[in-house]
Design a protein around this motif. Structure first.
Motif, mmCIF file in Angstrom:
data_model
loop_
_atom_site.group_PDB
_atom_site.id
_atom_site.type_symbol
_atom_site.label_atom_id
_atom_site.label_comp_id
_atom_site.label_asym_id
_atom_site.label_seq_id
_atom_site.Cartn_x
_atom_site.Cartn_y
_atom_site.Cartn_z
ATOM 1 N N UNK A 94 -101.142 60.341 -64.901
ATOM 2 C CA UNK A 94 -102.107 59.757 -63.966
ATOM 3 C C UNK A 94 -101.409 59.277 -62.689
ATOM 4 N N UNK A 95 -102.099 59.413 -61.565
ATOM 5 C CA UNK A 95 -101.486 59.054 -60.286
ATOM 6 C C UNK A 95 -101.188 57.561 -60.202
ATOM 7 N N UNK A 96 -102.104 56.719 -60.685
ATOM 8 C CA UNK A 96 -101.862 55.268 -60.632
ATOM 9 C C UNK A 96 -100.648 54.897 -61.479
ATOM 10 N N UNK A 97 -100.512 55.541 -62.609
ATOM 11 C CA UNK A 97 -99.364 55.271 -63.480
ATOM 12 C C UNK A 97 -98.060 55.639 -62.783
ATOM 13 N N UNK A 98 -98.022 56.794 -62.126
ATOM 14 C CA UNK A 98 -96.803 57.217 -61.434
ATOM 15 C C UNK A 98 -96.495 56.295 -60.256
ATOM 16 N N UNK A 99 -97.536 55.840 -59.549
ATOM 17 C CA UNK A 99 -97.320 54.899 -58.443
ATOM 18 C C UNK A 99 -96.734 53.584 -58.955
ATOM 19 N N UNK A 100 -97.236 53.120 -60.098
ATOM 20 C CA UNK A 100 -96.714 51.870 -60.662
ATOM 21 C C UNK A 100 -95.250 52.025 -61.054
ATOM 22 N N UNK A 101 -94.894 53.159 -61.651
ATOM 23 C CA UNK A 101 -93.496 53.388 -62.025
ATOM 24 C C UNK A 101 -92.604 53.514 -60.793
ATOM 25 N N UNK A 102 -93.116 54.167 -59.735
ATOM 26 C CA UNK A 102 -92.338 54.271 -58.500
ATOM 27 C C UNK A 102 -92.089 52.884 -57.897
ATOM 28 N N UNK A 103 -93.138 52.054 -57.867
ATOM 29 C CA UNK A 103 -92.982 50.703 -57.315
ATOM 30 C C UNK A 103 -91.981 49.891 -58.135
ATOM 31 N N UNK A 104 -92.065 49.985 -59.467
ATOM 32 C CA UNK A 104 -91.121 49.249 -60.315
ATOM 33 C C UNK A 104 -89.694 49.738 -60.091
ATOM 34 N N UNK A 105 -89.539 51.070 -59.944
ATOM 35 C CA UNK A 105 -88.192 51.618 -59.725
ATOM 36 C C UNK A 105 -87.622 51.145 -58.402
ATOM 37 N N UNK A 106 -88.442 51.159 -57.357
ATOM 38 C CA UNK A 106 -87.967 50.688 -56.053
ATOM 39 C C UNK A 106 -87.615 49.206 -56.099
ATOM 40 N N UNK A 107 -88.379 48.431 -56.857
ATOM 41 C CA UNK A 107 -88.090 47.000 -56.985
ATOM 42 C C UNK A 107 -86.751 46.778 -57.674
ATOM 43 N N UNK A 108 -86.511 47.533 -58.759
ATOM 44 C CA UNK A 108 -85.227 47.402 -59.471
ATOM 45 C C UNK A 108 -84.077 47.846 -58.578
ATOM 46 N N UNK A 109 -84.279 48.975 -57.854
ATOM 47 C CA UNK A 109 -83.222 49.472 -56.961
ATOM 48 C C UNK A 109 -82.932 48.462 -55.857
ATOM 49 N N UNK A 110 -83.991 47.855 -55.305
ATOM 50 C CA UNK A 110 -83.775 46.849 -54.269
ATOM 51 C C UNK A 110 -83.056 45.619 -54.795
ATOM 52 N N UNK A 111 -83.431 45.177 -55.991
ATOM 53 C CA UNK A 111 -82.779 44.003 -56.569
ATOM 54 C C UNK A 111 -81.309 44.275 -56.840
ATOM 55 N N UNK A 112 -81.000 45.448 -57.386
ATOM 56 C CA UNK A 112 -79.593 45.762 -57.675
ATOM 57 C C UNK A 112 -78.792 45.896 -56.379
ATOM 58 N N UNK A 113 -79.402 46.479 -55.346
ATOM 59 C CA UNK A 113 -78.692 46.629 -54.070
ATOM 60 C C UNK A 113 -78.362 45.266 -53.471
ATOM 61 N N UNK A 114 -79.320 44.344 -53.561
ATOM 62 C CA UNK A 114 -79.055 42.985 -53.069
ATOM 63 C C UNK A 114 -77.925 42.320 -53.854
#
Length: 399
Positions: A94-114
């Protein structure tokens, strides 16, 4: 290409797992350690269920990639499993499911980069003063061993995640369009088959009406001629011979038309013969007269060429009306046939003065056949007993 791959999903997953695993082994280094290889096996195993459950592939690949990142290792082919999982979720989930996973991945990537940026910006702790004996044979320690690995920071990881999600979304759209085209093609094939079946049924109905008209008329004439020949056999042999000749002519004509009609069904291959029309009405009238029924035939207006459908319908209507006269009007009936050419229509009128007011019920489908012929052409049809005596058939065929 997408259709071929979708039919061999398991083979594609096995091949992809083998490719990633072989690339990881080739690029791997000895210092990676047992834990690193164990996590890599978990990520490779998750690739095998990519089509059945892409979320598991993404989750396992993401956890393994994050663990490798925390271990301070460089990026390896096995770490791409997380991107493959995100691509698969966007393509089949589902598109909403993939968007949620993308947002979570970007959040984790941003947190680790910081975290990596903050950790790498701290000055190294000063060790207490001590005497260091330098061994020239010992390797020099890497000054970057204390650096936290970030795999290109948020720009690198975020861009990779976004590209994987967009690629999966594009695959999803292409798959949907392909499915729509396949469904539309199947609908068109079914519609074509339905139209062909309807055309065949309509043609068979038309041929059945033609056969009814031909056979009914021919048999009626033959029976009357045979009765006349039987009655005059002893007293007037010449009249009997004339009646027999008429029977032979009528039978041959009927057989010729039947062969033509059956040839249209593919059951016979006769020589081509044009369909009968109003130009053959005088011959039809002559056959009825030879059977002993007086017939008056009049043509009003200026005759002109007619379309094949109107021409055939006019002939069959007169033929069926005369057949009903022979069968139901009685031996003393006379017939009047009028064909009237109007500006935009051909009017046909067949009246008799027989004893039967109308054909008995269950006698056949002649009137229904005539009415259907006229209805198909958009004309008007009327049939019924006359006020004084006999029966009348009237048809108007647009020209």
């Amino acid at each position: 290409m997408l259709a071929v791959l979708s039919r061999h999903q398991k083979a594609v997953d096995i091949g992809l797992t083998a490719l990633v695993g072989l690339s990881t082994v080739v690029s791997g280094k000895d210092p990676e350690g047992f834990g690193w290889w164990l996590l890599s096996l978990v990520a490779l195993a998750a690739l095998l269920v990519r089509h059945r459950n892409p979320t598991i592939t993404f989750a396992a690949g993401g956890v393994v990639a994050l663990a490798h990142l925390a271990m301070g290792n460089d990026v390896h082919p096995v770490d791409v499993v997380a991107l493959i999982g995100l691509f698969s979720v966007a393509a089949w989930g589902p598109r909403r499911h993939s968007l949620a996973l993308l947002a979570a991945s970007l959040l984790v990537a941003g947190a680790w980069s910081c975290y990596a940026a903050e950790a790498n910006s701290r000055p190294p702790a000063q060790p207490p003063p001590r005497i260091i004996i330098i061994d020239t044979l010992a390797p020099v320690a890497d000054v970057e061993d204390d650096q936290v690995q970030d795999w290109g920071g948020f720009p690198g990881m975020g861009l990779s995640l976004a590209v994987a999600w967009l690629a999966g979304l594009n695959t999803r759209q292409r798959r949907i369009r392909l499915s729509v085209l396949e469904q539309r093609t199947a609908d068109l094939v079914r519609e074509r088959d339905t139209q062909a079946a309807l055309a065949v049924a309509a043609e068979r109905g038309r041929i059945s009406r033609e056969l009814h008209d031909v056979v009914a008329h021919a048999l009626s004439v033959v029976v009357l001629q045979a009765q006349g020949a039987q009655a005059a056999l002893e007293r007037q042999p010449e009249r009997s011979r004339e009646a027999l000749d008429a029977i032979v002519g009528t039978g041959r004509t009927a057989l010729s038309e039947i062969r033509r009609l059956l040839g249209a069904l593919g059951q016979d291959s006769p020589a081509w013969e044009p369909q009968p029309g109003v130009e053959r009405l005088p011959r039809l009238v002559a056959d009825i007269r030879s059977a002993g029924t007086p017939v008056e035939f009049r043509v009003e207006g200026e005759p002109r060429p007619l379309s094949s459908t109107v021409d055939l319908a006019a002939y069959r209507i007169v033929q069926e009306a005369l057949t009903n006269v022979l069968k139901h009007a009685g031996p003393a009936a006379s017939v009047t046939i009028v064909t009237r050419y109007g500006p935009d229509a051909l009017e046909i009128e067949v009246t008799d003065d027989g004893s039967a007011a109308e054909p008995p019920s269950g006698a056949g489908h002649g009137l229904e056949g005539m009415r259907e012929r006229v209805s198909v052409l958009g004309g008007a049809f009327d049939a019924g007993p006359r006020p004084d005596r006999g029966f009348a058939v009237r048809a108007t065929l647009p020209t």
